[in-house]
Design an enzyme around this catalytic site. Structure first.
Site, PDB file in Angstrom:
ATOM      1  CG  ASP A 225      -0.301  -0.485   2.492  1.00 30.64           C
ATOM      2  OD1 ASP A 225       0.934  -0.409   2.601  1.00 30.64           O
ATOM      3  OD2 ASP A 225      -1.024  -0.934   3.390  1.00 30.64           O
TER       4      ASP A 225
ATOM      5  CG  ASN B  75      -8.792  -2.062  11.998  1.00 32.47           C
ATOM      6  OD1 ASN B  75      -7.841  -2.705  11.546  1.00 32.47           O
ATOM      7  ND2 ASN B  75      -9.225  -0.956  11.419  1.00 32.47           N
TER       8      ASN B  75
ATOM      9  CD  GLU C 177      -8.637   0.627   7.788  1.00 33.69           C
ATOM     10  OE1 GLU C 177      -8.514  -0.358   8.554  1.00 33.69           O
ATOM     11  OE2 GLU C 177      -8.091   1.719   8.017  1.00 33.69           O
TER      12      GLU C 177
ATOM     13  CG  HIS D   9      -5.780  -2.672   8.909  1.00 37.19           C
ATOM     14  ND1 HIS D   9      -5.812  -1.322   9.105  1.00 37.19           N
ATOM     15  CD2 HIS D   9      -4.505  -3.035   9.202  1.00 37.19           C
ATOM     16  CE1 HIS D   9      -4.629  -0.894   9.481  1.00 37.19           C
ATOM     17  NE2 HIS D   9      -3.810  -1.919   9.548  1.00 37.19           N
TER      18      HIS D   9
END
Ligand code: PGA
Length: 239
Positions: free
Chosen positions: A67, A131, A138, A133
């Site tokens: 990313d 979380n 996400e 990810h």
């Protein structure tokens, strides 16, 4: 899914580097999918050191990063500083999404094409977010998603705010999709520290759940999770 249990972040870094270095030594050509973040820093440090100590060339290695922030070269700079400048990998073998592209949607298509042209990813190394990810996928991301533009969640923005002391933190990024990640031949996920314990438990004990993106990895036949004591805290409590 294989679990390799290590004591702490130092042992995690060394073990991850040893796994990748063994492949670098034995393969004629390799495509690595690579992460950024805090967790892989030690792995890059060891891989840089091994290259030097063992006089091992990395010229046959190709890399595609997961990313990059929109409008920014934050992760380009990170990879240069922590890894690429320390090894003899040709710069034309190293790839990240271009967050500064005029058209980010076109850039996502280009990046998917690039991965295909390289023949796919042999080993995808991943971190994991608090979380759950993976990359910047996400919670709520479709498991079939290809490389795409994402809006980052407040928790991710907060966790990564430290990279933006000199520029405003972008709220969007380009990330390989979960569908792209799942096409890698092999996956190595690194998890260190208690902050990751819940996500690691969901990954290893939970079921497929788009709200916890890492659970998509349960669909992949060759995943190794490398976790330190902190990251295994909730697992160890259960067993
Ligand atoms: P970290 O990030 O290694 O900085 O904790 C991991 C991730 O968000 O994927």
């Amino acid at each position: 899914m294989n679990l390799i249990s290590v004591t702490d972040e130092e042992e995690l870094s060394r073990t991850a580097a040893e796994i990748l270095f063994a492949k670098i030594k034995s393969a004629d050509r390799l495509v690595f999918g690579l992460p950024t973040g805090n967790t892989p820093l030690g792995m890059y440090r060891y891989l840089s050191k091994y290259s030097n100590e063992y006089k091992q060339s990395y010229q046959h290695v190709y890399t595609v990063n997961l990313d990059e922030y929109a409008g920014s070269e934050t992760y380009h700079n990170y990879m240069e500083k922590h890894f690429f400048q320390n090894i003899d990998i040709p710069s034309e073998h190293t790839h990240l999404p271009n967050g500064k592209a005029d058209n980010l949607e076109d850039e996502c298509v280009r990046y998917e094409g690039l991965i295909s042209k390289l023949g796919g990813i042999d080993v995808q190394v991943l971190g994991i977010g608090e979380n759950g990810h993976i990359g910047f996928n996400e919670p709520g991301t479709n498991f079939d998603a290809r490389t795409h533009v994402v809006k980052l969640t407040p928790s991710t923005l907060q966790a990564n705010a430290k990279y933006f002391t000199n520029e405003e933190q972008p709220t969007e990024a380009i990330t390989m999709g979960i569908g792209t990640i799942l096409e890698s031949k092999e996956i190595l996920l690194l998890a260190a520290g208690e902050r990751k314990a819940r996500a690691v438990m969901e990954l290893l004990k939970g079921s497929l759940n788009e709200e916890i993106p890492a659970t998509a990895l349960t669909m992949h036949p060759n995943v190794t999770v490398l976790a330190d004591q902190g990251a295994r805290m909730l697992l160890d409590k259960e067993s």
